[in-house]
Write an enzyme that holds these catalytic residues in place. Structure first.
Site, PDB file in Angstrom:
ATOM      1  N   GLU A  96      24.573 -26.390  48.163  1.00  0.00           N
ATOM      2  CA  GLU A  96      25.587 -25.428  47.746  1.00  0.00           C
ATOM      3  C   GLU A  96      25.787 -25.499  46.231  1.00  0.00           C
ATOM      4  OE1 GLU A  96      30.472 -25.237  48.035  1.00  0.00           O
ATOM      5  OE2 GLU A  96      29.339 -26.504  49.402  1.00  0.00           O
ATOM      6  N   ASP A 116      34.418 -30.130  52.303  1.00  0.00           N
ATOM      7  CA  ASP A 116      35.724 -29.482  52.272  1.00  0.00           C
ATOM      8  C   ASP A 116      35.644 -28.195  53.092  1.00  0.00           C
ATOM      9  OD1 ASP A 116      34.266 -27.738  50.709  1.00  0.00           O
ATOM     10  OD2 ASP A 116      35.311 -28.188  48.841  1.00  0.00           O
TER      11      ASP A 116
END
Length: 667
Positions: free
Chosen positions: A455, A535
């Site tokens: 990411e 997260d």
């Protein structure tokens, strides 16, 4: 467990499936119906040959094997109630109201038939074609394998006005079968505790996993009440005081397809369904069209989910395509279309379930879940053709809407073909054809290589510095990739990040009837690792990527190539001492062990770690934890993905509220 071991174990398990002749006459289910085929000395030595593996999947498979015996009784019309209870100590009790396992003397073995069934591999009524017309499960080895792999097992039979009992330890009888009372009930009860020396990873059962399978079985066997209770979880609102669910279906697959499609917007309100027998083969089909662009076909043979498809699925596709195409052409609605419609066009936005009962199924394919019986194809094709012809004639408004959907699908496919050809041209082995952001590895053997889908550029940069360049490649993904659950196919193939994934992996996209089928011969990495921040945003990106793989690269999941990395949440330090923690509980445990003066760093993202930390915790094969993505229940995975990534908000909100602490998808 390695992906190779996973595949070998699954193949061994599926290869063991068998059913007996439907044409044979039924007779009394007695001690003489039980046939002992071979011993089970090596079950404990090589359990994966019998139950798939000795991890979480194999543990739950024990329950399925015992329940299969009860389902066989139900399929024969002898049982209409089955219960499963997870006890406080993680033992499991199953109970049915069937005929009860025979307890009389077995002539050949010289002991009770119950003891033969429980202690001999291959002993069971399934081998006596006079006892069962059609059955599922593992050659009758199921319950004896469960016994062999249990620390303790107790079998209780309610039969002929008496209660019979025998207990076992690791497959060996502790005493002869004895009567312990009288009863007016009938049926079989089995309580078993898995052996911790076999199941070293865990012996803790997942209520959700078992509940999903019991729900599925209730839809596949309408009229049978199946309940599941978890005595480890209190529920004051429940009559029993424990978490309990009861499943019962009046309409079978018709209700099943409504349940699966509950999170999608319906194109037509009716479920198109049929149930009957064609050429001696019982066939049941239920289907409905929705406004999405994905095809969701689920097929079963004797309650076994045949996720590789087979002749029953090809028969369904042929019957659907032929009938719809004939209707569409005769209606004149295709006259203005400048190109031909194809099989995929008729199945876009279709959710369907096909269930057949086959007396002697022949399974093939990679994991032995592909039906090979040729006679089944024509039986299903004829059944579907008759069902659809009648429905289209009786519901002209729905027929028009379906054909309009087919035309839109054909137009979108035409656009997607051009986009797919662009991807295909870029998917080459030469280094010049690889995505510019890909940092490739030097090893050319795909078996040794792994690629991390990371990411963002920041984390990608850290991963590039921390990796082992010999066998680890890094592909940074910019932001959140497209939500393929709500996108038309040509938009999927147009998406830059998705094109980069196709190109980096080297896989080619099929051009035959199944235009999404992958050719894995050119797969460049045998481990594809999704590595995102720990997260909420990271979890969302993981789910987006998994949705893409599930809908467009399912073969990679089925072949065991997809993994998720697990970066730590905390770094706990005291002076020169430091340890990483992957949960709040682990953080507190480490902090307490250091007894004061502790500093705790919370990692909000991969970019907050330096290259050495990322390697030590998340990328080093000697210390990292990779979660391999597997699909134990394809129908439940389909439902969860459509719920999480679809348009319907209330089901998604309910899911998040129920799983607010541990919102992980076990697919």
């Amino acid at each position: 467990m390695s992906e190779e071991a996973n595949k070998e174990a699954e193949e061994n398990r599926k290869n063991s499936e068998d059913v007996r002749s439907e044409s044979a006459p039924m007779k009394e289910y007695s001690a003489d119906s039980i046939q002992a085929l071979e011993g089970m000395e090596h079950v404990r030595m090589r359990p994966s040959m019998y139950i798939g593996d000795v991890g979480v999947r194999g543990l739950h498979h024990l329950v399925y094997e015992v329940v299969d015996n009860s389902i066989d009784e139900a399929m024969g019309g002898h049982c209409d109630a089955i219960s499963v209870t997870i006890n406080e100590d993680n033992s499991v009790t199953t109970r049915d109201n069937g005929r009860g396992i025979p307890v009389g003397l077995h002539k050949k073995e010289g002991v009770s038939a119950l003891q033969v069934v429980m202690t001999k591999i291959g002993a069971g009524g399934k081998f006596d074609k006079d006892s069962y017309k059609v059955s599922g499960g593992l050659h009758g080895v199921g319950v004896s394998c469960v016994n062999a792999l249990s620390q303790h097992l107790r079998a209780t039979v309610y039969k002929d006005g008496k209660i019979w009992e025998q207990e076992y330890s690791k497959g060996k009888a502790l005493y002869p079968v004895k009567t312990i009372g009288e009863t007016t009930e009938r049926g079989t009860e089995v309580t078993f505790l898995p052996d911790t020396s076999i199941f070293k990873q865990t012996v803790e059962y997942s209520y959700e996993t078992l509940s999903n399978r019991m729900r599925e079985l209730s839809y596949l066997n309408k009229g049978v009440t199946i309940s599941i209770t978890d005595k480890r979880q209190k529920d004051e609102e429940s009559e029993s005081g424990y978490l309990t669910e009861t499943f019962y279906s009046n309409e079978g697959l018709k209700e099943f397809v409504k349940f699966l499609d509950g999170n999608r917007e319906q194109l037509i309100q009716n479920v198109i369904s049929m149930e009957g027998e064609k050429n001696g083969i019982p066939v049941e089909v239920a289907m409905v069209y929705n406004t999405t662009y994905t095809e969701n076909l689920h097929s079963y043979v004797n309650n076994i989910n045949t996720h590789e498809g087979g002749t029953h699925l090809s028969g369904f596709r042929r019957g659907l395509t032929g009938t719809l195409k004939k209707y569409a052409e005769s209606s004149g609605m295709l006259d203005k279309l400048k190109f031909d419609v194809q099989g995929d066009d008729f199945r876009e936005g279709l959710t369907a379930i096909i269930s057949v009962k086959v007396a002697e199924p022949q399974f093939e394919g990679q994991t032995k879940t592909k039906l090979g019986n040729r006679e089944v194809s024509s039986a299903v094709s004829q059944s579907v053709s008759e069902m659809l012809t009648n429905y289209l004639e009786e519901n002209p408004d729905d027929a028009k809407v379906i054909v309009q959907k087919v035309i839109l699908a054909a137009q979108a496919r035409h656009a997607a073909t051009k986009a797919r050809e662009m991807v295909q041209r870029k998917t080459v082995m030469s280094i010049g054809g690889l995505p510019g952001k890909l940092s490739d590895c030097s090893d050319q053997d795909p078996v040794n290589c792994e690629v991390f889908l990371v990411e963002g550029d920041s984390a990608g940069g850290t991963a590039k510095m921390g990796r082992d360049r010999k066998f680890q490649a890094i592909l940074p993904l910019r932001g959140k990739i497209l939500n393929v659950e709500k996108a038309m196919p040509h938009r999927v193939f147009d998406n830059e990040e998705i094109k980069n994934i196709y190109t980096a992996l080297g896989v080619t996209i099929g051009t035959d009837e199944d235009s999404k089928a992958l050719n894995l011969d050119k797969l460049r990495y045998h481990k594809v690792v999704i590595m995102c921040d720990a997260d909420v945003d990271g979890s969302h990106i993981e789910t987006l990527i998994l949705t893409f793989f599930f809908r467009y690269m399912r073969e990679l999941i089925d072949s065991g190539h997809i993994y998720i990395a697990t970066p730590p949440l905390y770094l706990v330090k005291k002076g020169q001492k430091k340890r990483y923690a992957w949960s709040d509980e682990e953080r507190d445990e480490i902090a307490n062990s250091y007894s004061g003066g502790v500093s705790i760093q919370r990692y909000k993202g991969l970019g907050e770690m330096n290259a050495e930390q990322l390697w030590d915790t998340t990328m080093n094969p000697d210390f990292r934890t990779l979660r391999q993505i597997t699909i134990d229940n394809a129908t439940e995975a389909d439902r969860v993905f459509s719920m999480l990534m679809g348009d319907e908000v209330p089901p998604r909100r309910d899911f998040i509220e129920k799983n607010a602490v541990y919102a992980n998808i076990d697919v």
